[in-house]
Motif scaffolding. Sequence first.
Motif, PDB file in Angstrom:
ATOM      1  N   GLN A 193       1.357  16.748  -7.489  1.00 49.33           N
ATOM      2  CA  GLN A 193       1.414  18.102  -6.942  1.00 49.33           C
ATOM      3  C   GLN A 193       1.114  18.145  -5.452  1.00 49.33           C
ATOM      4  N   PHE A 194       0.608  17.047  -4.886  1.00 54.73           N
ATOM      5  CA  PHE A 194       0.320  17.013  -3.456  1.00 54.73           C
ATOM      6  C   PHE A 194       1.379  16.251  -2.666  1.00 54.73           C
ATOM      7  N   CYS A 195       2.420  15.843  -3.335  1.00 55.79           N
ATOM      8  CA  CYS A 195       3.548  15.202  -2.660  1.00 55.79           C
ATOM      9  C   CYS A 195       4.664  16.239  -2.562  1.00 55.79           C
ATOM     10  N   THR A 196       4.741  16.928  -1.414  1.00 53.87           N
ATOM     11  CA  THR A 196       5.744  17.968  -1.228  1.00 53.87           C
ATOM     12  C   THR A 196       6.963  17.383  -0.529  1.00 53.87           C
TER      13      THR A 196
ATOM     14  N   TRP B 274       7.906   5.875  -9.849  1.00 57.09           N
ATOM     15  CA  TRP B 274       6.733   6.427  -9.171  1.00 57.09           C
ATOM     16  C   TRP B 274       6.263   7.752  -9.743  1.00 57.09           C
ATOM     17  N   LYS B 275       7.090   8.392 -10.555  1.00 61.22           N
ATOM     18  CA  LYS B 275       6.695   9.644 -11.226  1.00 61.22           C
ATOM     19  C   LYS B 275       6.086  10.632 -10.224  1.00 61.22           C
ATOM     20  N   ILE B 276       6.788  10.829  -9.117  1.00 58.56           N
ATOM     21  CA  ILE B 276       6.226  11.626  -8.029  1.00 58.56           C
ATOM     22  C   ILE B 276       6.610  13.093  -8.104  1.00 58.56           C
ATOM     23  N   PHE B 277       7.656  13.381  -8.904  1.00 56.99           N
ATOM     24  CA  PHE B 277       8.132  14.765  -8.970  1.00 56.99           C
ATOM     25  C   PHE B 277       7.670  15.464 -10.232  1.00 56.99           C
TER      26      PHE B 277
END
Length: 378
Positions: free
Chosen positions: A298-301, A336-339
């Motif tokens: 949630q902090f990777c915009t 990376w499961k970043i979204f």
Amino acid sequence: MTKIGMNKGLATAIAMALVTCVAVWFVLGGGAEKIARDEILKAEVNYASTLAYRLVRFDVENGIADRKAADRARANIGTYFRQVDGRCGRYRQARDFLLCANRVLGEYFEYEGTADATNTYAMGHSDCDLNAFLVMDAAAMHGVETSVMYTPGHALVTWAGEEGKTYYLETTVSDNRGKLADIKDTFYVRTNDDTYYTPYDDEAAFVLYQAVVYRQMADKGYIVGLFDALPDNTLVADSYYEYLMTHGRIGPDEIADITERLKTATTSETLSLILADWYLKLGDTDRALSVLGGLPPQFCTYDCIWLGIEAWADHLGYHEQGAQISDFYREYLKDWKIFESRQRIRYLLVTGVIGVLVVVIFVSVFLRRRFARKSCQR
């Protein structure tokens, strides 16, 4: 005699008309404006020492907002304070008073995530920290001592109950009407960074606000002095290192400090982006991706997402292979499961809208040229 009587009657009619016009002007024009201005000045005297009013003055003095926005903001803030006085003053328990003050807040300020106080209050909007400032002010005027407590990406009001228990007020739920909060809830991201979950009084909140609105300041160089005064605060450090980055002043010493900070400031997107970009420019894509992968999703915009795509592309050598951007997303998501799903949907929607616009523009230009040719042939 008749002539004189007619003149008197005419004079009386003209005088009454003039009085009426002046009265209408007073109510609808200049007079109303004077009353409004007097109310603002009166409120300025009554509430000058409140945190909210001090933020408004700060914004005007530093080019963040103009006088007109400041007047509207002060009028809205003053209305809120008066409503709290009239409707919540009967409550003797701090908890009951603060819940009442939060309910009133929701009636006058709609939630909207933003940064600066003045332009937001002027529009009748507010977010988590701006809510906290208003509630803290209302509480102080009624003898209730409160603090603002920041969590990663959020802010709450906190106070000590009479029985020694610490309470937390989540001001944003139920359309800004608020409720008591349990900070053990998973909504509140845990961290070892001392910037967060620490109560700040109104003086400290005023200083930290200056770091939060750094990007909107006319003179951004002030952040250097603020960092010298509060070097351990992540909210200040984020703005400070962003300032250094935009002025090309990030070097090995700064990178070493950022690396050390990220051991506890694990939710700082700004510091993570600076460090990842540093590694990417050095050609060390593995370490760049490792830094971005350490951020909670949630902090990777958007900036973080696109930098991650660039790093992933370099990592796989996809630039040379001419792969599609969708491949980057697919691989990045898988490894990376970043979204979150909302971010993927937003990306697809934005991409689709852009695609439609491109097609419409292309078709429009094509049809215009074709029409122009036909007109020339005629």
